[in-house]
Design an enzyme around this catalytic site. Structure first.
Site, PDB file in Angstrom:
ATOM      1  CG  ASP A 228      -1.981   0.844   0.890  1.00  0.00           C
ATOM      2  OD1 ASP A 228      -2.083   1.815  -0.101  1.00  0.00           O
ATOM      3  OD2 ASP A 228      -3.251   0.830   1.666  1.00  0.00           O
TER       4      ASP A 228
HETATM    5  C1  BGC Z   1      -5.012   3.193   0.207  1.00  0.00           C
HETATM    6  C2  BGC Z   1      -4.932   2.276  -0.981  1.00  0.00           C
HETATM    7  C3  BGC Z   1      -4.908   3.001  -2.450  1.00  0.00           C
HETATM    8  C4  BGC Z   1      -3.494   3.628  -2.382  1.00  0.00           C
HETATM    9  C5  BGC Z   1      -3.343   4.441  -3.643  1.00  0.00           C
HETATM   10  C6  BGC Z   1      -3.807   4.039  -0.038  1.00  0.00           C
HETATM   11  O1  BGC Z   1      -3.988   5.403   0.851  1.00  0.00           O
HETATM   12  O2  BGC Z   1      -5.032   2.709   1.310  1.00  0.00           O
HETATM   13  O3  BGC Z   1      -6.408   1.603  -1.139  1.00  0.00           O
HETATM   14  O4  BGC Z   1      -4.880   2.250  -3.441  1.00  0.00           O
HETATM   15  O5  BGC Z   1      -3.328   4.795  -1.265  1.00  0.00           O
HETATM   16  O6  BGC Z   1      -4.164   5.501  -3.888  1.00  0.00           O
END
Ligand code: BGC
Length: 743
Positions: A228
């Site tokens: 993530d």
């Molecule tokens: C989120 C993810 C997301 C990623 C990219 C993170 O803060 O938890 O779900 O895909 O950001 O935007």
């Protein structure tokens, strides 16, 4: 770009390989120009393409169709609908040059407070898995990658970057990993996204047990694991644990750490190559699909978003068949009052990384005016404002009460304000805003024909007024064209068929995670496997709306069930249910299949969803619906033995919801597996309660001796010679254990 990965690995320098293991910027992988290795583009998300106009920055996002969010899609229980959504997402991805869509999210809705519940499908792993499988297969068949997220236990937003989710092995496997397991095995997503949080003491991005032992070794996943965003802490540890790609990138510090660790022998060339190979493989897969920057089919996809939304709204209450407001009914009516700030300032998606910049946005008020103003006077008054002080809200309410008195219908748009439901934080409670509750309650006192429309992404407490209003529609967060679909539902042009995929408890305190949510630096999943309806059923707790619940404008009768009474090892269970539409409208019924095991060695929930289907019927029409499930779906997770199916009697339950079971059928299940968990330390009474244990005991002791042991049966077997020396010797005990082990 060279297509042979082994050749590429030979040509890449150590530094270049390390550079591939983190992003080139916020949304792209790192390119290696020398070898013509391009960067590929990964963007959110689950219900719309969040394409950022400048690929190096976060916002603003270019316009894309905002389809219904996961909470809505799931409520359709409709795999064809998921397919349509996913195909459209893939098409928009191609038109925008997107290689990998960051979704779907399949974490469990452990608590209704969870800030990202709207991004997740359900409190049930089976349902979440089935929906995600269809989503991923469709997107990937169309040449676009997916990212299954967030692996795992991202069940809250509070301290999401550091919280340590303490989960026992059985609930970890049976609830929090079960959907991931099924999806990995059946849909093989191009990427899996490791979550922010820790699980049992290790960050998800550095968790060897989860990434290597389970995901790779047990489940055989060989595609790429991506972090993530900013979730990697110790890059070397993460790489060793099995995390290939760190996102985002552009900061070379971690690349350098990898280089140094390889030089110091801390990471082997093999480990480095494996991760680099997975990144290269992802890039090559992405390159196979041609992407052309072109206009989106805006009008067509807006229409599709509407069609989909129409299948995702749950009719919670419809007393006296107040809905739908058909033309025939309206002949004798003159006016409707639309109340609520949310009728104009629509809530159609949640806040955070999944937020899409919609190509269009319909409002409820306009949709209702378009639909009804030729037949009725359509009045509007805000009734409340999420921005206003109490006094101003009182004035807005008084005005609404005055106007409502002589109107034929009052449609109130209620729900949660934007800022309450967002990625990054959880809700504090499950109440609607106070001014909305008061307004609804008082409007119900001046007008008998109240229709409440709810816009929210997770369970809310409706006790203050649910018994005072006639009709309630849970519209969820239905995407950019949700208002049009809702107007069609109100008018009866669409018959609502969706059902809840999350229990609505009477009150927050009833939720099984209540004592352990959200924790402090760690959070203990004390309720174990008993989340959602598994718990409410076990405790026989009254709920506001059960899992799987939803009404229709028509009625369905469950006429017959045909099911076998026996299931051999490895066989598929096939059954069929005869459903009849006994009402006045054409409609679709979602039929659910639950199982329970009569005498499991470890406790099991009274109901577990293992199948579902949807059938469309005209009034008076009657048809068989086929359902089936795999033998393995009967299994539960035993901490020492893994997934096991025990030979036992099971109940197959067919229901219109988890609390409305229409048929229960006994079935005998065969299994060659026998659980042998008895030891010298096991209480004698447990030996007697176990089939094989009893057999072993009886080979050595007579009935009379067993009887005489009486009071001492609660002691471990090995202790019996001490308390019941006349009946049991040390040799007897050893023999019992030997016989048991040989059985
Ligand atoms: C989120 C993810 C997301 C990623 C990219 C993170 O803060 O938890 O779900 O895909 O950001 O935007």
């Amino acid at each position: 770009m060279e297509k042979n990965i082994d050749k590429l690995l030979k040509e890449l320098s150590l530094k270049e390989k390390a550079s591939l293991l983190s992003g080139g910027d916020i949304w792209q992988t790192e390119a290696v120009e020398r070898l013509k290795i391009p960067s590929i583009f990964l963007v959110d998300g689950p219900h719309g393409v969040r394409y950022v106009a400048d690929r190096h920055h976060a916002d603003p996002a270019k316009k894309a169709t905002c389809f219904p969010t996961a909470v809505n899609l799931a409520a359709s229980w409709d795999l064809d609908l998921i397919k349509k959504t996913a195909a459209a997402l893939a098409e928009e991805s191609k038109a925008r040059g997107v290689d990998v869509l960051l979704g779907p999210g399949i974490n469990m809705k452990r608590s209704p407070l969870g800030g990202r519940n709207f991004e997740y499908f359900s409190e049930d792993p089976f349902l979440s898995a089935e929906l995600a499988i269809k989503f991923i297969k469709t997107v990937q068949e169309n040449g676009i990658g997916t990212s299954l997220k967030h692996y795992t236990a991202n069940n809250q937003e509070y301290k999401r970057f550091s919280i340590d989710a303490q989960i026992d092995e059985r609930p970890l496997r049976e609830i929090y990993l079960a959907a991931f397991e099924k999806v990995i095995k059946e849909a093989n997503p191009w990427t899996v996204m490791a979550a922010y949080n820790q699980i049992n003491g290790d960050f998800a991005t550095e968790n060897t047990y989860l990434l290597q032992d389970i995901l790779r070794d047990e489940w055989g996943y060989d595609n790429l694991v991506v972090s993530d965003w900013w979730a990697v802490h110790n890059r070397v540890k993460a790489l060793k644990a099995g995390l290939d790609l760190e996102m985002p990138g552009a900061d070379p510090v971690n690349d350098q750490k990898i280089v140094e660790a390889v030089q110091a022998g801390e990471i082997s060339e093999f480990e480095l190559d494996q991760a680099a190979a997975r990144v290269l493989d992802l890039i090559l897969k992405a390159l196979e699909t041609k992407k052309e920057e072109r206009e989106l089919p805006e009008a067509e996809h807006h229409q599709l978003a509407k069609e989909i939304a129409g299948e995702t709204m749950v009719l919670l209450k419809n007393q006296g068949d107040l809905l739908p407001l058909t033309e025939a009914k309206l002949d004798t009516k003159e006016s409707m009052l639309v109340v609520g700030e949310l009728a104009q300032k629509v809530r159609y998606q949640g806040i955070g990384s999944s937020q899409v910049n919609p190509t269009r946005l319909d409002t409820h008020l306009e949709a209702l005016e378009d639909k009804f103003s030729e037949k009725l006077e359509v009045h509007y008054t805000p009734g409340y404002s999420s921005e206003a002080e109490a006094e101003e809200n009182d004035n807005l309410k008084e005005k609404a009460l005055r106007i409502a008195e002589n109107k034929d219908y009052v449609i109130i748009y209620a729900g949660l304000p934007d800022k309450v439901e967002a990625e990054g934080y959880d809700r504090d409670d499950i109440q609607l805003p106070k001014e909305q509750n008061q307004l609804i309650e008082e409007l119900a006192a001046v007008n008998p024909n109240i229709i409440v429309v709810l816009n929210n992404g997770s369970a809310v407490d409706l006790r203050e007024w649910i018994n005072k209003v006639s009709a309630v529609i849970e519209a969820g967060l239905p995407g950019q064209a949700g208002a049009l679909a809702l107007a069609d539902i109100i008018a009866g042009e669409i018959n609502p068929s969706a059902k809840l995929t999350e229990t609505y408890p009477l009150k927050l305190e009833d939720n099984p995670s209540y004592l352990d949510f959200p924790g402090s630096s760690s959070v203990r999943y004390g309720e174990g496997i008993y989340i959602g309806y598994r718990y409410y059923d076990k405790k026989k707790k009254e709920v506001l709306f059960p899992f799987g619940y939803g009404l229709s404008y028509t009625e369905f009768a469950y006429r017959a069930l045909e099911a076998p009474d026996h299931l051999a090892e490895g066989e598929k269970l096939k059954l069929k249910v005869l459903i009849e539409n006994t009402g006045q409208f054409k409609g679709e019924e979602i039929v659910q299949l639950y199982i329970s095991q009569d005498n499991p060695s470890l406790d099991r929930p009274p109901k577990e969803l293992k199948g579902f289907g949807k059938i469309e019927l005209d009034p008076g029409e009657k048809e068989w619906l086929d359902l089936e499930f795999d033998y393995e779906d009967l299994a539960y997770y035993h901490p020492e033995e893994g997934w096991i199916v025990e030979a036992d009697h099971f109940k197959i339950m067919i229901g219109a919801s988890s609390r409305d079971i229409k048929f229960t059928e006994e079935i005998e299940v065969e299994s060659s597996f026998t659980l042998k968990s008895l030891t010298a330390k096991t209480p004698f009474e447990d030996w007697l309660a176990d089939g094989l244990g009893k057999k072993a005991v009886k080979e050595i002791l007579t009935e009379a001796e067993i009887e005489e042991i009486g009071f001492f049966k609660a002691w471990p077997l090995y202790r019996l010679h001490f308390f019941a020396a006349d009946q049991v010797s040390l040799e007897d005990i050893e023999e019992i254990i030997d016989i048991y082990q040989d059985l």
